[in-house]
Design a protein around this motif. Structure first.
Motif: not given
Length: 310
Positions: A295-310
């Motif tokens: 309602r303030f005009g905000a829209r979505a941005v994602v925070h992504d998490f990746y699992e990296w197997t060594l």
């Protein structure tokens, strides 16, 4: 030739200088912020150099055989200057894998820096992760106002702001951090939660970064109605904590406070971040919470998490 080595405390000044020059680093990644809770995490950060000059740093901590970038931060990832290009980034990730494998690590949880916190395009790391077989394991949804675009407050939000003004709510910069923390604690207790930072920790961090960690408050007469603790990253500002009392909610004090921050105090910035509205590692969306931000005009941005197997 690129080389990497473990971070040591003597690197602190050079680390902070690199973060200041980087495309994705901000206040959260400076050692004065990261190290306030150093006793809780086993640091395994890295410094990347070319001919003795730092071109990137990797904030990281370890637990068991897992590395996280970083356990005490919302997001981190490889923080690099424009000098680190695509092919060089691939080489850095190859060296990182070899380094952590040699240390007995088996996987990395990589918390990528969302693009609204970038000062210049910097997603070479995401391509490197793709090339190395990392998989997306978590995605949180955050809400952001693009301050230089045509955002608008909803009719409901404009009504709430008018109501707050009629109720005599006034907005100030500054205020009693202890009173705000007490209000925040009271609000979170209703949801069986506590603030991430204690009052002493917030006082310490604000003393280290007084221009970047700023409390904004709303009052009726001398009574605290609502507050917003803002992290000022420059191009982007972020509401680290928000709270309103029962009376403040009746007066719509937080609506007026945030309206002033978005529309006036920080109107010259690029983005105003309200933070995430997801729970259970991104699997549940808090519809009421995200609607309030939208309602303030905000829209979505994602925070992504990746699992990296060594």
């Amino acid at each position: 030739m690129l080389t990497l080595r473990p971070y040591v405390p003597a690197d602190a000044a050079a680390w902070d200088a690199l973060v200041a020059r980087s495309r994705t680093g901000n206040l959260l990644h400076r050692r004065g912020y990261m190290d306030y809770h150093a006793d809780r995490y086993t640091d395994c950060s890295l410094v990347v150099e070319r001919e003795g000059e730092a071109v990137a740093v990797f904030p990281a901590s370890s637990s068991g055989r897992a590395v996280t970038s970083h356990g005490g931060l919302t997001y981190a990832g490889l923080l690099s200057t424009a000098a680190l290009r695509a092919e060089a980034t691939l080489e850095v990730f190859t060296q990182m894998a070899a380094h952590y494998r040699a240390a007995g690590m088996r996987r990395v949880l990589y918390k990528a820096v969302p693009r609204v916190f970038h000062s210049y395009p910097a997603e070479e790391d995401l391509y490197a992760l793709h090339r190395l077989g990392a998989r997306l394991v978590r995605r949180d949804l955050s809400s952001v106002v693009a301050l230089r675009e045509g955002y608008r407050f909803s009719a409901e939000r404009q009504r709430d702001i008018r109501h707050a003004r009629q109720a005599g709510v006034r907005v100030e910069t500054g205020g009693d951090l202890a009173a705000f923390h007490a209000l925040l604690t009271e609000v979170l207790q209703r949801h069986d939660a506590t603030p991430t930072h204690s009052l002493d920790e917030l006082r310490l961090l604000q003393s280290r970064f007084p221009q970047q960690i700023v409390l904004h408050t709303a009052y009726v007469a001398d009574t605290l109605q609502a507050g917003a603790l803002v992290y000022d990253f420059g191009r982007t500002v972020h509401t680290q904590y928000l709270a309103a009392s029962d009376e403040g909610r009746r007066h719509d004090a937080l609506s007026l406070l945030l309206g002033e921050l978005v529309g006036n105090v920080y109107a010259d910035r690029h983005y105003f971040s309200f933070g995430i509205s997801t729970e259970q590692e991104g699997r549940v969306l808090n519809g009421g919470l995200v609607t309030q931000k939208e309602r303030f005009g905000a829209r979505a941005v994602v925070h992504d998490f990746y699992e990296w197997t060594l």
